[in-house]
Design a protein around this motif. Sequence first.
Motif, short mmCIF file in Angstrom:
data_model
loop_
_atom_site.label_atom_id
_atom_site.label_comp_id
_atom_site.label_asym_id
_atom_site.label_seq_id
_atom_site.Cartn_x
_atom_site.Cartn_y
_atom_site.Cartn_z
N THR A 66 -5.78 7.49 -9.29
CA THR A 66 -5.25 6.57 -8.36
C THR A 66 -4.20 5.86 -8.54
O THR A 66 -3.96 5.56 -9.41
CB THR A 66 -6.26 5.51 -8.76
N LEU A 67 -4.47 5.05 -7.39
CA LEU A 67 -3.55 4.35 -7.26
C LEU A 67 -3.68 3.17 -6.13
O LEU A 67 -4.57 2.60 -5.68
CB LEU A 67 -2.30 4.98 -5.47
N TRP A 68 -2.69 1.74 -7.12
CA TRP A 68 -3.83 0.30 -7.17
C TRP A 68 -1.80 -0.13 -6.67
O TRP A 68 -0.68 -0.51 -7.39
CB TRP A 68 -4.14 0.07 -8.17
N ALA A 69 -1.82 -0.82 -5.13
CA ALA A 69 -0.71 -1.33 -4.91
C ALA A 69 -1.61 -2.27 -3.62
O ALA A 69 -2.35 -2.58 -3.40
CB ALA A 69 0.23 -0.54 -4.71
N ASN A 70 0.06 -3.15 -3.01
CA ASN A 70 -0.11 -3.79 -1.96
C ASN A 70 -0.28 -2.66 -0.08
O ASN A 70 0.06 -1.73 -0.38
CB ASN A 70 0.89 -5.03 -1.39
N GLN A 71 -0.96 -3.79 0.35
CA GLN A 71 -0.99 -2.97 1.77
C GLN A 71 -0.11 -2.15 2.26
O GLN A 71 -0.57 -0.77 2.74
CB GLN A 71 -2.04 -4.14 2.98
N SER A 72 1.65 -2.80 1.90
CA SER A 72 2.33 -2.17 2.58
C SER A 72 2.81 -0.22 1.72
O SER A 72 3.07 0.79 2.47
CB SER A 72 3.78 -3.02 2.10
N ILE A 73 2.54 -0.65 0.99
CA ILE A 73 2.42 0.58 0.62
C ILE A 73 1.27 2.08 0.41
O ILE A 73 1.45 2.95 -0.25
CB ILE A 73 2.80 0.19 -1.31
N CYS A 74 0.20 0.93 -0.02
CA CYS A 74 -1.31 1.91 0.14
C CYS A 74 -1.14 2.54 2.14
O CYS A 74 -1.34 3.68 1.49
CB CYS A 74 -2.46 1.21 0.70
N ALA A 75 -0.17 1.83 2.54
CA ALA A 75 -0.22 2.60 3.71
C ALA A 75 0.27 4.04 3.88
O ALA A 75 0.31 5.18 4.65
CB ALA A 75 0.25 1.75 5.19
N GLN A 76 1.14 3.68 2.58
CA GLN A 76 2.05 5.58 2.79
C GLN A 76 1.52 6.70 2.15
O GLN A 76 2.32 7.70 2.27
CB GLN A 76 3.53 5.24 1.81
N PHE A 77 0.72 6.22 1.67
CA PHE A 77 -0.30 7.43 0.94
C PHE A 77 -2.37 7.52 1.37
O PHE A 77 -2.82 7.73 0.72
CB PHE A 77 -0.71 7.27 -0.54
N ALA A 78 -2.02 6.88 2.97
CA ALA A 78 -3.76 7.36 2.60
C ALA A 78 -4.38 8.58 3.24
O ALA A 78 -5.47 8.39 3.48
CB ALA A 78 -3.25 6.42 4.73
N GLU A 79 -2.69 9.66 3.34
CA GLU A 79 -3.77 10.93 3.01
C GLU A 79 -4.99 10.99 1.92
O GLU A 79 -5.95 12.21 1.82
CB GLU A 79 -3.37 11.67 3.41
N PHE A 80 -4.51 10.22 0.62
CA PHE A 80 -4.93 10.49 -0.12
C PHE A 80 -7.05 9.53 -0.52
O PHE A 80 -7.22 9.45 -0.95
CB PHE A 80 -4.82 9.71 -1.57
N GLY A 81 -6.88 8.35 0.66
CA GLY A 81 -8.03 8.44 0.58
C GLY A 81 -8.70 7.07 0.18
O GLY A 81 -7.82 6.53 -0.39
N ASP A 82 -10.53 6.66 -0.57
CA ASP A 82 -10.38 6.00 -1.74
C ASP A 82 -9.54 6.39 -2.83
O ASP A 82 -10.09 5.36 -3.62
CB ASP A 82 -11.86 6.06 -1.71
N ARG A 83 -8.95 6.88 -2.61
CA ARG A 83 -8.23 7.26 -3.82
C ARG A 83 -7.04 5.82 -4.03
O ARG A 83 -6.43 5.45 -5.84
CB ARG A 83 -7.77 8.49 -4.79
N VAL A 84 -7.08 5.45 -3.26
CA VAL A 84 -5.37 4.41 -3.19
C VAL A 84 -6.53 3.04 -3.05
O VAL A 84 -6.99 3.09 -1.96
CB VAL A 84 -4.94 4.79 -1.41
N HIS A 85 -6.04 2.42 -3.53
CA HIS A 85 -6.89 0.85 -3.30
C HIS A 85 -6.08 -0.32 -3.34
O HIS A 85 -4.60 -0.54 -4.15
CB HIS A 85 -7.08 0.87 -4.44
N GLU A 86 -5.87 -0.99 -2.05
CA GLU A 86 -5.15 -2.08 -1.95
C GLU A 86 -5.87 -3.40 -2.33
O GLU A 86 -6.65 -3.89 -2.29
CB GLU A 86 -5.16 -2.52 -0.15
N VAL A 87 -4.72 -3.85 -3.20
CA VAL A 87 -4.74 -4.93 -4.20
C VAL A 87 -4.52 -6.51 -2.96
O VAL A 87 -3.26 -6.16 -3.29
CB VAL A 87 -4.57 -5.12 -5.65
N LYS A 88 -4.42 -7.41 -3.94
CA LYS A 88 -3.95 -8.19 -3.12
C LYS A 88 -4.00 -9.99 -4.16
O LYS A 88 -5.05 -10.03 -5.42
CB LYS A 88 -4.05 -9.20 -1.55
N HIS A 89 -2.93 -11.03 -4.19
CA HIS A 89 -3.20 -11.87 -5.04
C HIS A 89 -4.67 -12.49 -4.84
O HIS A 89 -5.59 -12.94 -4.22
CB HIS A 89 -2.57 -13.82 -4.65
N GLY A 90 -5.01 -12.45 -6.49
CA GLY A 90 -6.67 -13.65 -6.86
C GLY A 90 -7.57 -12.16 -7.00
O GLY A 90 -8.99 -12.32 -7.30
N ASP A 91 -6.97 -10.93 -7.25
CA ASP A 91 -8.18 -10.03 -7.11
C ASP A 91 -8.35 -9.32 -8.15
O ASP A 91 -7.25 -9.84 -9.51
CB ASP A 91 -7.50 -8.57 -6.72
#
Length: 213
Positions: A66-91
């Motif tokens: 799985t990959l965990w990163a901010n939105q701009s990075i996650c958008a590059q890996f959209a083809e991997f679906g729910d294995r890619v997780h967007e995170v942000k401050h406070g999570d």
Amino acid sequence: MRLTKLGHSCVRLGKDGATLVIDPGGWSDPAAALDGAAAVLVTHEHPDHLDADAIRAALSSDPGVTLWANQSICAQFAEFGDRVHEVKHGDAVEVAGFDVHVYGVDHALIHPDIPLVVNTGFLVDGDLFHPGDSFTVPEDPVRTLLVPISAPWLKAGDMIDYFRAVAPARGYAIHDAILNDNGLGLMTRMLSVAASASGAPVARLDPGTTVDL
């Protein structure tokens, strides 16, 4: 938790048979860094922290990664679906058996002419904090701080002040690939200055070195 320092800002963390990798960028032999990883955290999109081809290869070869990163990075890996997780401050999330708290919003300023990108720091198991390229001070105590020691956005005084603001129990140098041997020696001594007020142990680990936290 076991820490292995790899090239530049990349580290591997191991616990209970699982491996978590942070910032496998182009200066850290990312394919080797990602071998056997259960999950990947990426602080920001700059190529010294994110090798997109290597991460894509790891996600493609192992359906459990799985990959965990901010939105701009996650958008590059959209083809991997729910294995890619967007995170942000406070999570606060659980990643491959590690507790991860997310801090920070922006990359440190290099120059007003250079746009800022999103930067997310990660505090793992309430112990180790990887700030990426930022001076983010977590709201929670930090036992082990990974300290950037050389960058276009960093001078020695900034690093000293940042270490003292976080006030960790110990520190290890990262973000060091642009330094030659003379620079590594100098900035390691500056890291000792940063820790002199508290007496916290600090060190620069050679790539491949493993320590138990």
